[in-house]
Scaffold this motif. Structure first.
Motif, PDB file in Angstrom:
ATOM      1  N   ARG A  78     -31.970  18.596   5.623  1.00 17.96           N
ATOM      2  CA  ARG A  78     -31.727  18.797   4.192  1.00 17.96           C
ATOM      3  C   ARG A  78     -33.039  19.136   3.480  1.00 17.96           C
ATOM      4  O   ARG A  78     -33.117  20.084   2.699  1.00 17.96           O
ATOM      5  CB  ARG A  78     -31.121  17.537   3.576  1.00 17.96           C
ATOM      6  N   ASP A  79     -34.086  18.365   3.761  1.00 20.73           N
ATOM      7  CA  ASP A  79     -35.390  18.627   3.130  1.00 20.73           C
ATOM      8  C   ASP A  79     -35.921  20.001   3.517  1.00 20.73           C
ATOM      9  O   ASP A  79     -36.460  20.729   2.675  1.00 20.73           O
ATOM     10  CB  ASP A  79     -36.405  17.557   3.541  1.00 20.73           C
ATOM     11  N   ALA A  80     -35.782  20.363   4.793  1.00 18.74           N
ATOM     12  CA  ALA A  80     -36.264  21.669   5.248  1.00 18.74           C
ATOM     13  C   ALA A  80     -35.505  22.796   4.561  1.00 18.74           C
ATOM     14  O   ALA A  80     -36.106  23.786   4.130  1.00 18.74           O
ATOM     15  CB  ALA A  80     -36.119  21.783   6.763  1.00 18.74           C
ATOM     16  N   ALA A  81     -34.194  22.647   4.419  1.00 16.81           N
ATOM     17  CA  ALA A  81     -33.391  23.682   3.759  1.00 16.81           C
ATOM     18  C   ALA A  81     -33.854  23.889   2.317  1.00 16.81           C
ATOM     19  O   ALA A  81     -33.966  25.025   1.842  1.00 16.81           O
ATOM     20  CB  ALA A  81     -31.906  23.302   3.805  1.00 16.81           C
ATOM     21  N   ILE A  82     -34.144  22.795   1.642  1.00 19.29           N
ATOM     22  CA  ILE A  82     -34.628  22.890   0.256  1.00 19.29           C
ATOM     23  C   ILE A  82     -36.010  23.539   0.217  1.00 19.29           C
ATOM     24  O   ILE A  82     -36.271  24.419  -0.605  1.00 19.29           O
ATOM     25  CB  ILE A  82     -34.643  21.500  -0.405  1.00 19.29           C
ATOM     26  N   MET A  83     -36.900  23.134   1.118  1.00 19.66           N
ATOM     27  CA  MET A  83     -38.247  23.717   1.152  1.00 19.66           C
ATOM     28  C   MET A  83     -38.204  25.209   1.452  1.00 19.66           C
ATOM     29  O   MET A  83     -39.001  25.976   0.901  1.00 19.66           O
ATOM     30  CB  MET A  83     -39.102  23.010   2.195  1.00 19.66           C
ATOM     31  N   LEU A  84     -37.292  25.611   2.334  1.00 19.05           N
ATOM     32  CA  LEU A  84     -37.176  27.032   2.652  1.00 19.05           C
ATOM     33  C   LEU A  84     -36.777  27.841   1.427  1.00 19.05           C
ATOM     34  O   LEU A  84     -37.180  28.992   1.271  1.00 19.05           O
ATOM     35  CB  LEU A  84     -36.154  27.239   3.779  1.00 19.05           C
ATOM     36  N   LEU A  85     -36.000  27.244   0.548  1.00 15.94           N
ATOM     37  CA  LEU A  85     -35.590  27.919  -0.689  1.00 15.94           C
ATOM     38  C   LEU A  85     -36.719  27.955  -1.707  1.00 15.94           C
ATOM     39  O   LEU A  85     -36.935  28.953  -2.384  1.00 15.94           O
ATOM     40  CB  LEU A  85     -34.395  27.207  -1.313  1.00 15.94           C
ATOM     41  N   LEU A  86     -37.430  26.842  -1.811  1.00 19.27           N
ATOM     42  CA  LEU A  86     -38.478  26.732  -2.830  1.00 19.27           C
ATOM     43  C   LEU A  86     -39.778  27.432  -2.449  1.00 19.27           C
ATOM     44  O   LEU A  86     -40.562  27.790  -3.315  1.00 19.27           O
ATOM     45  CB  LEU A  86     -38.753  25.257  -3.119  1.00 19.27           C
ATOM     46  N   HIS A  87     -40.007  27.578  -1.152  1.00 11.87           N
ATOM     47  CA  HIS A  87     -41.263  28.160  -0.662  1.00 11.87           C
ATOM     48  C   HIS A  87     -40.957  29.293   0.315  1.00 11.87           C
ATOM     49  O   HIS A  87     -41.141  29.146   1.523  1.00 11.87           O
ATOM     50  CB  HIS A  87     -42.119  27.090   0.010  1.00 11.87           C
ATOM     51  N   PRO A  88     -40.516  30.440  -0.194  1.00  2.52           N
ATOM     52  CA  PRO A  88     -40.079  31.519   0.697  1.00  2.52           C
ATOM     53  C   PRO A  88     -41.182  32.137   1.551  1.00  2.52           C
ATOM     54  O   PRO A  88     -40.870  32.826   2.519  1.00  2.52           O
ATOM     55  CB  PRO A  88     -39.478  32.554  -0.263  1.00  2.52           C
ATOM     56  N   TYR A  89     -42.440  31.883   1.244  1.00  2.00           N
ATOM     57  CA  TYR A  89     -43.521  32.479   2.029  1.00  2.00           C
ATOM     58  C   TYR A  89     -44.270  31.464   2.890  1.00  2.00           C
ATOM     59  O   TYR A  89     -45.191  31.838   3.606  1.00  2.00           O
ATOM     60  CB  TYR A  89     -44.492  33.221   1.097  1.00  2.00           C
ATOM     61  N   LYS A  90     -43.888  30.230   2.815  1.00  2.00           N
ATOM     62  CA  LYS A  90     -44.540  29.210   3.646  1.00  2.00           C
ATOM     63  C   LYS A  90     -44.068  29.383   5.096  1.00  2.00           C
ATOM     64  O   LYS A  90     -42.876  29.566   5.341  1.00  2.00           O
ATOM     65  CB  LYS A  90     -44.177  27.814   3.133  1.00  2.00           C
ATOM     66  N   PRO A  91     -44.977  29.345   6.056  1.00  2.00           N
ATOM     67  CA  PRO A  91     -44.584  29.524   7.458  1.00  2.00           C
ATOM     68  C   PRO A  91     -43.544  28.484   7.898  1.00  2.00           C
ATOM     69  O   PRO A  91     -43.608  27.311   7.511  1.00  2.00           O
ATOM     70  CB  PRO A  91     -45.892  29.332   8.237  1.00  2.00           C
ATOM     71  N   LEU A  92     -42.599  28.934   8.704  1.00  2.43           N
ATOM     72  CA  LEU A  92     -41.519  28.058   9.160  1.00  2.43           C
ATOM     73  C   LEU A  92     -42.052  26.855   9.929  1.00  2.43           C
ATOM     74  O   LEU A  92     -41.575  25.734   9.764  1.00  2.43           O
ATOM     75  CB  LEU A  92     -40.539  28.839  10.038  1.00  2.43           C
ATOM     76  N   ARG A  93     -43.041  27.068  10.778  1.00  3.35           N
ATOM     77  CA  ARG A  93     -43.571  25.942  11.558  1.00  3.35           C
ATOM     78  C   ARG A  93     -44.215  24.901  10.648  1.00  3.35           C
ATOM     79  O   ARG A  93     -44.180  23.721  10.930  1.00  3.35           O
ATOM     80  CB  ARG A  93     -44.515  26.407  12.651  1.00  3.35           C
ATOM     81  N   HIS A  94     -44.783  25.358   9.524  1.00  2.94           N
ATOM     82  CA  HIS A  94     -45.385  24.436   8.574  1.00  2.94           C
ATOM     83  C   HIS A  94     -44.304  23.580   7.906  1.00  2.94           C
ATOM     84  O   HIS A  94     -44.464  22.368   7.763  1.00  2.94           O
ATOM     85  CB  HIS A  94     -46.197  25.207   7.525  1.00  2.94           C
ATOM     86  N   ILE A  95     -43.211  24.203   7.515  1.00  3.72           N
ATOM     87  CA  ILE A  95     -42.104  23.451   6.918  1.00  3.72           C
ATOM     88  C   ILE A  95     -41.535  22.471   7.928  1.00  3.72           C
ATOM     89  O   ILE A  95     -41.278  21.312   7.612  1.00  3.72           O
ATOM     90  CB  ILE A  95     -41.022  24.408   6.371  1.00  3.72           C
ATOM     91  N   GLY A  96     -41.344  22.923   9.159  1.00  4.66           N
ATOM     92  CA  GLY A  96     -40.855  22.019  10.205  1.00  4.66           C
ATOM     93  C   GLY A  96     -41.770  20.824  10.382  1.00  4.66           C
ATOM     94  O   GLY A  96     -41.316  19.681  10.493  1.00  4.66           O
ATOM     95  N   HIS A  97     -43.051  21.067  10.370  1.00  4.92           N
ATOM     96  CA  HIS A  97     -44.023  19.983  10.521  1.00  4.92           C
ATOM     97  C   HIS A  97     -43.967  19.029   9.331  1.00  4.92           C
ATOM     98  O   HIS A  97     -44.045  17.806   9.497  1.00  4.92           O
ATOM     99  CB  HIS A  97     -45.427  20.564  10.696  1.00  4.92           C
ATOM    100  N   LEU A  98     -43.809  19.568   8.126  1.00  5.51           N
ATOM    101  CA  LEU A  98     -43.753  18.728   6.921  1.00  5.51           C
ATOM    102  C   LEU A  98     -42.570  17.759   6.940  1.00  5.51           C
ATOM    103  O   LEU A  98     -42.653  16.668   6.390  1.00  5.51           O
ATOM    104  CB  LEU A  98     -43.667  19.595   5.661  1.00  5.51           C
ATOM    105  N   VAL A  99     -41.460  18.176   7.554  1.00  5.45           N
ATOM    106  CA  VAL A  99     -40.279  17.305   7.574  1.00  5.45           C
ATOM    107  C   VAL A  99     -40.182  16.464   8.852  1.00  5.45           C
ATOM    108  O   VAL A  99     -39.220  15.729   9.033  1.00  5.45           O
ATOM    109  CB  VAL A  99     -38.964  18.094   7.346  1.00  5.45           C
ATOM    110  N   GLY A 100     -41.189  16.565   9.733  1.00  8.91           N
ATOM    111  CA  GLY A 100     -41.237  15.658  10.872  1.00  8.91           C
ATOM    112  C   GLY A 100     -41.041  16.257  12.242  1.00  8.91           C
ATOM    113  O   GLY A 100     -40.922  15.531  13.226  1.00  8.91           O
ATOM    114  N   TYR A 101     -41.021  17.569  12.342  1.00  5.46           N
ATOM    115  CA  TYR A 101     -40.855  18.208  13.651  1.00  5.46           C
ATOM    116  C   TYR A 101     -42.198  18.736  14.132  1.00  5.46           C
ATOM    117  O   TYR A 101     -42.771  19.631  13.522  1.00  5.46           O
ATOM    118  CB  TYR A 101     -39.849  19.360  13.567  1.00  5.46           C
ATOM    119  N   LEU A 102     -42.680  18.186  15.229  1.00  2.62           N
ATOM    120  CA  LEU A 102     -43.947  18.648  15.794  1.00  2.62           C
ATOM    121  C   LEU A 102     -43.748  19.913  16.625  1.00  2.62           C
ATOM    122  O   LEU A 102     -44.659  20.711  16.756  1.00  2.62           O
ATOM    123  CB  LEU A 102     -44.567  17.547  16.654  1.00  2.62           C
TER     124      LEU A 102
END
Length: 134
Positions: A78-102
């Motif tokens: 849920r958090d990643a889905a929201i971040m993907l909407l709010l930050h369209p240029y942030k790298p996907l791996r960075h968003i994954g890392h922010l929500v707990g996926y190494l």
């Protein structure tokens, strides 16, 4: 979320005190986004609260009909889905890392499992929708 419902046919076995400890602990865990910790586990959660893993599992099963790891995964996605909407240029791996996926591949796999879209597909779908609405 539709998975939050009480199962009345189960036998309730936890004391009020244990229920309150776990309920307050879950509130704190969600409020402070501690589920994003990549090393978070039911064992660690139970130890912090001073209860057993089985008490946490019983509480979640009775009140939410969900397992700890599933709840953690849903909150992360849920958090990643929201971040993907709010930050369209942030790298996907960075968003994954922010929500707990190494592991980026684990993030993509679990995101797709719960949304039927890859993280990139989700983002592209939303960007396209925004363009049509403008």
């Amino acid at each position: 979320m539709s998975f939050f419902y009480r199962k009345h046919h189960q036998t309730h076995i936890l004391s009020e005190r244990i229920e309150r400890i776990i309920s307050d602990g879950l509130f704190h865990w969600i409020e402070n986004r501690e589920y994003r910790n990549p090393y978070d586990s039911i064992e660690e959660f139970a130890n912090v609260l001073g209860v057993t893993q089985s008490e946490v599992a019983d509480y979640l099963r009775f009140h939410l009909d969900i397992k700890y790891c599933t709840l953690r995964r849903l909150l992360r996605i849920r958090d990643a889905a929201i971040m993907l909407l709010l930050h369209p240029y942030k790298p996907l791996r960075h968003i994954g890392h922010l929500v707990g996926y190494l592991d980026p591949s684990n993030f993509r796999c679990q995101f797709r499992e719960y949304t039927d879209y890859s993280p990139d597909g989700w983002r592209k779908r939303i960007v396209e929708r925004r363009r049509r609405d403008v």
